[in-house]
Design an enzyme around this catalytic site. Structure first.
Site, PDB file in Angstrom:
ATOM      1  N   SER A 149       0.863  -1.190   0.000  1.00 48.41           N
ATOM      2  CA  SER A 149       0.000   0.000   0.000  1.00 48.41           C
ATOM      3  C   SER A 149       0.892   1.230   0.000  1.00 48.41           C
ATOM      4  CB  SER A 149      -0.848   0.004   1.283  1.00 48.41           C
ATOM      5  OG  SER A 149      -1.559   1.221   1.417  1.00 48.41           O
ATOM      6  N   TYR A 162      -2.568  -0.395  10.496  1.00 47.84           N
ATOM      7  CA  TYR A 162      -2.573  -0.814   9.080  1.00 47.84           C
ATOM      8  C   TYR A 162      -1.265  -0.388   8.411  1.00 47.84           C
ATOM      9  CZ  TYR A 162      -4.017  -1.216   4.177  1.00 47.84           C
ATOM     10  OH  TYR A 162      -4.089  -1.544   2.843  1.00 47.84           O
TER      11      TYR A 162
HETATM   12  N1  LIG Z   1      -8.753  -0.903  -1.497  1.00 47.62           N
HETATM   13  C1  LIG Z   1      -7.755  -0.072  -1.237  1.00 47.62           C
HETATM   14  O1  LIG Z   1      -7.938   1.145  -1.173  1.00 47.62           O
HETATM   15  C2  LIG Z   1      -6.356  -0.619  -1.049  1.00 47.62           C
HETATM   16  C3  LIG Z   1      -5.292   0.276  -1.097  1.00 47.62           C
HETATM   17  C4  LIG Z   1      -4.002  -0.200  -0.896  1.00 47.62           C
HETATM   18  C5  LIG Z   1      -3.788  -1.537  -0.652  1.00 47.62           C
HETATM   19  N2  LIG Z   1      -4.842  -2.394  -0.586  1.00 47.62           N
HETATM   20  C6  LIG Z   1      -4.575  -3.809  -0.287  1.00 47.62           C
HETATM   21  O2  LIG Z   1      -5.107  -4.613  -1.289  1.00 47.62           O
HETATM   22  C7  LIG Z   1      -5.390  -5.915  -0.758  1.00 47.62           C
HETATM   23  C8  LIG Z   1      -6.782  -6.349  -1.194  1.00 47.62           C
HETATM   24  O3  LIG Z   1      -7.740  -5.479  -0.647  1.00 47.62           O
HETATM   25  P1  LIG Z   1      -9.089  -5.083  -1.421  1.00 47.62           P
HETATM   26  O4  LIG Z   1      -9.123  -3.629  -1.522  1.00 47.62           O
HETATM   27  O5  LIG Z   1      -9.227  -5.924  -2.617  1.00 47.62           O
HETATM   28  O6  LIG Z   1     -10.167  -5.479  -0.295  1.00 47.62           O
HETATM   29  P2  LIG Z   1     -11.366  -6.532  -0.291  1.00 47.62           P
HETATM   30  O7  LIG Z   1     -12.201  -6.356  -1.497  1.00 47.62           O
HETATM   31  O8  LIG Z   1     -11.986  -6.404   1.057  1.00 47.62           O
HETATM   32  O9  LIG Z   1     -10.622  -7.935  -0.414  1.00 47.62           O
HETATM   33  C9  LIG Z   1      -9.923  -8.517   0.653  1.00 47.62           C
HETATM   34  C10 LIG Z   1      -9.671  -9.949   0.312  1.00 47.62           C
HETATM   35  O10 LIG Z   1      -8.882 -10.542   1.360  1.00 47.62           O
HETATM   36  C11 LIG Z   1      -9.439 -11.801   1.658  1.00 47.62           C
HETATM   37  N3  LIG Z   1      -9.143 -12.188   3.036  1.00 47.62           N
HETATM   38  C12 LIG Z   1      -9.337 -11.448   4.155  1.00 47.62           C
HETATM   39  N4  LIG Z   1      -8.963 -12.153   5.222  1.00 47.62           N
HETATM   40  C13 LIG Z   1      -8.533 -13.366   4.781  1.00 47.62           C
HETATM   41  C14 LIG Z   1      -8.049 -14.527   5.410  1.00 47.62           C
HETATM   42  N5  LIG Z   1      -7.914 -14.609   6.748  1.00 47.62           N
HETATM   43  N6  LIG Z   1      -7.706 -15.596   4.646  1.00 47.62           N
HETATM   44  C15 LIG Z   1      -7.839 -15.532   3.297  1.00 47.62           C
HETATM   45  N7  LIG Z   1      -8.292 -14.457   2.643  1.00 47.62           N
HETATM   46  C16 LIG Z   1      -8.649 -13.384   3.375  1.00 47.62           C
HETATM   47  C17 LIG Z   1     -10.944 -11.636   1.434  1.00 47.62           C
HETATM   48  O11 LIG Z   1     -11.537 -12.885   1.152  1.00 47.62           O
HETATM   49  P3  LIG Z   1     -12.482 -13.726   2.154  1.00 47.62           P
HETATM   50  O12 LIG Z   1     -13.269 -12.743   2.963  1.00 47.62           O
HETATM   51  O13 LIG Z   1     -13.294 -14.557   1.226  1.00 47.62           O
HETATM   52  O14 LIG Z   1     -11.536 -14.545   2.962  1.00 47.62           O
HETATM   53  C18 LIG Z   1     -10.938 -10.762   0.187  1.00 47.62           C
HETATM   54  O15 LIG Z   1     -10.848 -11.580  -0.964  1.00 47.62           O
HETATM   55  C19 LIG Z   1      -5.225  -5.799   0.747  1.00 47.62           C
HETATM   56  O16 LIG Z   1      -3.974  -6.348   1.113  1.00 47.62           O
HETATM   57  C20 LIG Z   1      -5.219  -4.303   0.987  1.00 47.62           C
HETATM   58  O17 LIG Z   1      -4.493  -3.950   2.126  1.00 47.62           O
HETATM   59  C21 LIG Z   1      -6.120  -1.975  -0.795  1.00 47.62           C
END
Ligand SMILES: NC(=O)c1ccc[n+]([C@@H]2O[C@H](COP(=O)([O-])OP(=O)(O)OC[C@H]3O[C@@H](n4cnc5c(N)ncnc54)[C@H](OP(=O)(O)O)[C@@H]3O)[C@@H](O)[C@H]2O)c1
Length: 254
Positions: A149, A162
């Site tokens: 991130s 975070y």
């Molecule tokens: N969205 C943003 O603004 C942003 C910005 C920078 C970085 N990121 C990073 O991008 C990554 C993905 O986030 P996103 O934005 O795509 O959010 P999201 O739509 O909430 O997706 C999160 C994913 O993580 C999985 N997950 C959570 N806990 C888990 C566990 N214990 N075991 C296996 N899978 C798990 C969830 O699947 P299940 O619930 O099915 O397990 C889901 O597929 C994260 O690392 C986040 O920190 C996001």
């Protein structure tokens, strides 16, 4: 990488495991890399959500399997790799996208949310790396892509824990990159700014969210904008290490 004259897609010979593939950025990465011919293992806890993307990949004539696993549970991570390798072959590319984020003031003492972020973003990612590392080293090829991130490069107020977890991802990745370079392995960190996904929906400290969440003040990224950065990193020839890519909304640089 497949020869461009062979008619094969560029990732046709690659097995790619994507954690967090049941939604958001992970799902966008899985579907984009499947279109490039990758054989994709989609990992997450919610099998029904994974199956939606597996269906989409198959409808587009790609190869994808759903592997339900909780990345915080070591036995489930080992089993997810074993199952993937039996079904698709050895893992060439691991994309760690599973993660969670809570806006919260440190003073609000949301211990459970702190622990969840550390368990999933740090411990889970580390276990996934460990589960594929030996095989990649013995085959002298592999690529680990960590979805970090921009909060891994700068501490954001309201996101102290975070940010800490993403600084961990950056530190681990940098050190690992040095350790594995002699085996031909690559380690990439993708550092997105705000992306339109469900990540924000879990926050319970509404005071902190109101104060610090800037995601509604400008046009933020689509998940596929991040997937395109992953595509760029994994398509480079083996002598090129794309170590970091920061991709942010144009209106909110760090
Ligand atoms: N969205 C943003 O603004 C942003 C910005 C920078 C970085 N990121 C990073 O991008 C990554 C993905 O986030 P996103 O934005 O795509 O959010 P999201 O739509 O909430 O997706 C999160 C994913 O993580 C999985 N997950 C959570 N806990 C888990 C566990 N214990 N075991 C296996 N899978 C798990 C969830 O699947 P299940 O619930 O099915 O397990 C889901 O597929 C994260 O690392 C986040 O920190 C996001």
């Amino acid at each position: 990488m497949a020869d461009s004259n062979s008619g094969l897609k560029p990732l046709s010979d690659k097995v790619i495991m994507v954690t967090g593939a049941s939604s958001g950025i992970g799902a966008a990465i899985a579907t984009r890399l499947a279109k490039l011919g990758g054989k994709i293992a989609l990992v997450g806890r919610r099998e029904s959500e994974l199956m939606k993307y597996v269906k989409q990949i198959k409808e587009e004539n790609g190869i994808g399997i759903a592997v339900a696993a909780d990345v915080t549970k070591r036995d489930e991570v080992f089993e997810m790799v074993r199952h993937t390798e039996l079904s698709l072959g050895p893992v060439d590319i691991l994309v760690n996208s599973a993660g969670v984020m809570y806006y919260t003031y440190m003073k609000s003492l949301h211990y459970d949310e702190w622990e969840q972020q550390i368990d999933i973003n740090c411990k889970g990612l580390t276990t996934c790396v460990g589960a594929v590392l030996e095989g990649m080293i013995s085959r002298k090829q592999g690529h680990i892509v960590n979805i970090s991130s921009d909060a891994g490069k700068r501490g954001f107020p309201g996101l102290a824990v975070y940010s800490g977890t993403k600084f961990y991802v950056e530190g681990l990745s940098q050190a690992l990159r040095h350790e594995v370079k002699e085996y031909g392995l690559r380690v990439t960190c993708i550092q997105p700014g705000d992306v339109k996904t469900n990540l924000l929906q879990h926050t319970t400290d509404l005071e902190a969210k109101k104060e610090f969440d800037g995601s509604e003040t400008c046009k933020i990224l689509e998940a596929d904008d991040v997937a395109k950065a992953v595509e760029y990193a994994v398509l480079q020839p083996s002598y090129v290490g794309v170590n970091e890519i920061m991709v942010e909304p144009q209106r909110s640089p760090i």
